[in-house]
Design a protein around this motif. Structure first.
Motif, PDB file in Angstrom:
ATOM      1  N   ALA A  97       0.098  -7.821   0.662  1.00 15.71           N
ATOM      2  CA  ALA A  97      -1.050  -8.592   0.370  1.00 15.71           C
ATOM      3  C   ALA A  97      -2.197  -8.282   1.367  1.00 15.71           C
ATOM      4  O   ALA A  97      -3.393  -8.192   0.788  1.00 15.71           O
ATOM      5  CB  ALA A  97      -0.733 -10.085   0.431  1.00 15.71           C
ATOM      6  N   ALA A  98      -1.901  -7.957   2.421  1.00 14.74           N
ATOM      7  CA  ALA A  98      -3.020  -7.415   3.337  1.00 14.74           C
ATOM      8  C   ALA A  98      -3.627  -6.064   2.708  1.00 14.74           C
ATOM      9  O   ALA A  98      -5.032  -6.019   2.802  1.00 14.74           O
ATOM     10  CB  ALA A  98      -2.415  -7.133   4.653  1.00 14.74           C
ATOM     11  N   LEU A  99      -2.890  -5.047   2.137  1.00 16.20           N
ATOM     12  CA  LEU A  99      -3.534  -4.183   1.458  1.00 16.20           C
ATOM     13  C   LEU A  99      -4.324  -4.232   0.387  1.00 16.20           C
ATOM     14  O   LEU A  99      -5.264  -3.786   0.318  1.00 16.20           O
ATOM     15  CB  LEU A  99      -2.446  -3.125   1.277  1.00 16.20           C
ATOM     16  N   LEU A 100      -3.909  -5.418  -0.420  1.00 20.94           N
ATOM     17  CA  LEU A 100      -4.826  -5.928  -1.494  1.00 20.94           C
ATOM     18  C   LEU A 100      -6.090  -6.291  -1.014  1.00 20.94           C
ATOM     19  O   LEU A 100      -7.258  -5.969  -1.506  1.00 20.94           O
ATOM     20  CB  LEU A 100      -3.980  -7.053  -2.179  1.00 20.94           C
ATOM     21  N   ASP A 101      -5.892  -7.135   0.121  1.00 21.79           N
ATOM     22  CA  ASP A 101      -7.331  -7.816   0.544  1.00 21.79           C
ATOM     23  C   ASP A 101      -8.395  -6.943   0.989  1.00 21.79           C
ATOM     24  O   ASP A 101      -9.414  -7.015   0.883  1.00 21.79           O
ATOM     25  CB  ASP A 101      -6.968  -8.791   1.658  1.00 21.79           C
ATOM     26  N   CYS A 102      -8.029  -5.710   1.711  1.00 20.30           N
ATOM     27  CA  CYS A 102      -9.027  -4.684   2.152  1.00 20.30           C
ATOM     28  C   CYS A 102      -9.148  -3.495   1.161  1.00 20.30           C
ATOM     29  O   CYS A 102      -9.837  -2.767   1.576  1.00 20.30           O
ATOM     30  CB  CYS A 102      -8.445  -4.054   3.363  1.00 20.30           C
ATOM     31  N   TYR A 103      -8.351  -3.503  -0.037  1.00 18.72           N
ATOM     32  CA  TYR A 103      -8.434  -2.543  -0.943  1.00 18.72           C
ATOM     33  C   TYR A 103      -8.123  -1.134  -0.300  1.00 18.72           C
ATOM     34  O   TYR A 103      -8.800  -0.092  -0.704  1.00 18.72           O
ATOM     35  CB  TYR A 103     -10.086  -2.686  -1.728  1.00 18.72           C
ATOM     36  N   PRO A 111     -17.881  -7.456   4.922  1.00 18.26           N
ATOM     37  CA  PRO A 111     -16.644  -8.186   5.274  1.00 18.26           C
ATOM     38  C   PRO A 111     -16.979  -9.763   5.102  1.00 18.26           C
ATOM     39  O   PRO A 111     -18.110 -10.231   5.232  1.00 18.26           O
ATOM     40  CB  PRO A 111     -16.428  -7.773   6.961  1.00 18.26           C
ATOM     41  N   GLY A 112     -15.669 -10.363   5.045  1.00 23.60           N
ATOM     42  CA  GLY A 112     -16.147 -11.717   4.862  1.00 23.60           C
ATOM     43  C   GLY A 112     -15.041 -12.563   3.915  1.00 23.60           C
ATOM     44  O   GLY A 112     -13.959 -11.638   3.547  1.00 23.60           O
ATOM     45  N   ALA A 113     -15.379 -13.552   3.282  1.00 20.13           N
ATOM     46  CA  ALA A 113     -14.552 -14.299   2.118  1.00 20.13           C
ATOM     47  C   ALA A 113     -14.187 -13.172   1.222  1.00 20.13           C
ATOM     48  O   ALA A 113     -15.251 -12.359   0.458  1.00 20.13           O
ATOM     49  CB  ALA A 113     -15.180 -15.461   1.801  1.00 20.13           C
ATOM     50  N   LEU A 114     -12.976 -13.306   0.428  1.00 21.12           N
ATOM     51  CA  LEU A 114     -12.686 -12.501  -0.403  1.00 21.12           C
ATOM     52  C   LEU A 114     -13.158 -13.278  -1.917  1.00 21.12           C
ATOM     53  O   LEU A 114     -13.833 -12.227  -2.624  1.00 21.12           O
ATOM     54  CB  LEU A 114     -11.191 -12.428  -0.705  1.00 21.12           C
ATOM     55  N   LEU A 115     -12.956 -14.237  -2.085  1.00 19.82           N
ATOM     56  CA  LEU A 115     -13.783 -14.753  -3.264  1.00 19.82           C
ATOM     57  C   LEU A 115     -15.169 -14.796  -3.382  1.00 19.82           C
ATOM     58  O   LEU A 115     -15.822 -15.301  -2.452  1.00 19.82           O
ATOM     59  CB  LEU A 115     -13.192 -16.410  -3.542  1.00 19.82           C
ATOM     60  N   CYS A 170      -8.839 -16.009  -6.937  1.00 19.45           N
ATOM     61  CA  CYS A 170      -8.016 -15.547  -5.694  1.00 19.45           C
ATOM     62  C   CYS A 170      -6.620 -16.407  -6.265  1.00 19.45           C
ATOM     63  O   CYS A 170      -6.916 -17.612  -6.695  1.00 19.45           O
ATOM     64  CB  CYS A 170      -8.584 -15.822  -4.517  1.00 19.45           C
ATOM     65  N   THR A 171      -5.387 -15.886  -5.959  1.00 24.28           N
ATOM     66  CA  THR A 171      -4.494 -16.721  -6.113  1.00 24.28           C
ATOM     67  C   THR A 171      -3.438 -16.719  -5.162  1.00 24.28           C
ATOM     68  O   THR A 171      -3.011 -15.531  -4.675  1.00 24.28           O
ATOM     69  CB  THR A 171      -3.403 -16.019  -7.550  1.00 24.28           C
ATOM     70  N   TRP A 209      -5.748 -11.121  -6.445  1.00 24.40           N
ATOM     71  CA  TRP A 209      -7.149 -11.368  -6.799  1.00 24.40           C
ATOM     72  C   TRP A 209      -7.429 -10.746  -7.897  1.00 24.40           C
ATOM     73  O   TRP A 209      -6.951  -9.690  -8.349  1.00 24.40           O
ATOM     74  CB  TRP A 209      -7.847 -11.289  -5.455  1.00 24.40           C
ATOM     75  N   SER A 210      -8.630 -11.280  -8.697  1.00 26.55           N
ATOM     76  CA  SER A 210      -9.156 -10.352 -10.021  1.00 26.55           C
ATOM     77  C   SER A 210     -10.684 -10.129  -9.602  1.00 26.55           C
ATOM     78  O   SER A 210     -11.429 -11.036  -9.039  1.00 26.55           O
ATOM     79  CB  SER A 210      -9.032 -11.465 -11.017  1.00 26.55           C
TER      80      SER A 210
END
Length: 247
Positions: free
Chosen positions: A72-78, A92-96, A120-121, A137-138
């Motif tokens: 999930a951390a890899l997803l968040d930072c792409y 940097p900041g919120a994902l949504l 985000c899910t 996330w999408s």
């Protein structure tokens, strides 16, 4: 000496161009009507589902600092992109609500276009093998993108078995492209590049979960680049930026 100064100027210009292009995305809307897209409308759309097993944890909720948390951390930072095909820049900041500038490469061409994370899910769902914890996330494509559609990345853990999967779920179609050469190139090569991107993303994330995730740091322009640690990229012969809205 003159060559070094020239390279530094080009690098600085590349950094400024990316920051300006990313800032421009905040004014751009999604480039299609979601009511006329899957699941409501399927004709004319590619619908993709790619899945790979990452491994297993003990049954039950995801383990702290375990496989699900790392993925999930890899997803968040792409951080699992193949830079030979695609790179991303974002604040940097919120994902949504995050705008991301994507740099796609094909031969000596470099395309800049934008997407926005719109969902985000982190929830428990009923899956084919029972309840599963799903995290992801999408994003949706913005005005000026060569495609229209939505792409979802998910990490799913089956609570009964402990199986952990990485899933790519997408629907997409070609956006209107005014330039006839670009339009022809997309018809000939776009789908193949897209499917190659899926395969490499699955493979790279599977390999990356074996090591701890180091949170990416912004560069001198304040932008995070994914994959982390790369500069502005090699110079291409041509850079094709997204058009202005309405053109």
């Amino acid at each position: 000496m003159a060559d070094r100064r020239h390279r530094r100027r080009r690098r600085g210009q590349a950094l400024n161009d990316l920051a300006a292009a990313l800032a421009d995305l905040r004014h751009r809307p999604v480039n299609y009507d979601a009511r006329r897209a899957p699941p409501q409308v399927t004709a004319g759309w590619h619908r993709d589902r790619r899945v790979v097993e990452l491994g297993r944890e003990a049954p039950g909720e995801p383990e702290p600092d375990g496989l699900v948390a790392t993925a999930a951390a890899l997803l968040d930072c792409y951080g699992f992109l193949d830079p030979r095909i695609l790179r991303a820049a974002y604040r940097p900041g919120a994902l949504l609500g995050r705008d991301m500038l994507l740099e796609a490469r094909f031969l000596r061409l470099r395309f800049l276009f934008g997407v926005r994370i719109t969902a985000c899910t982190d929830e428990i769902r009923d899956g084919p093998s029972g309840s599963e914890r799903t995290i992801g996330w999408s994003y949706q494509t913005l005005c000026g993108h060569l495609e229209q559609g939505r792409l979802t990345y998910e990490i799913a853990k089956q609570l009964r078995t402990g199986r952990v999967e990485f899933r790519i779920l997408a629907h997409s179609r070609r956006a209107p492209i005014a330039n006839p050469l670009l339009r022809l190139g997309f018809v000939l090569f776009g789908r193949g590049v897209q499917l190659r991107f899926y395969r490499r993303a699955l493979r790279r994330l599977t390999a990356s979960v074996c090591a701890p995730v180091v949170p990416p740091s912004p560069g001198p322009d304040g932008l995070v680049r994914a994959p982390d640690g790369l500069g502005p990229g090699r110079p291409e012969a041509w850079t094709i930026r997204f058009p202005q809205p309405g053109r």
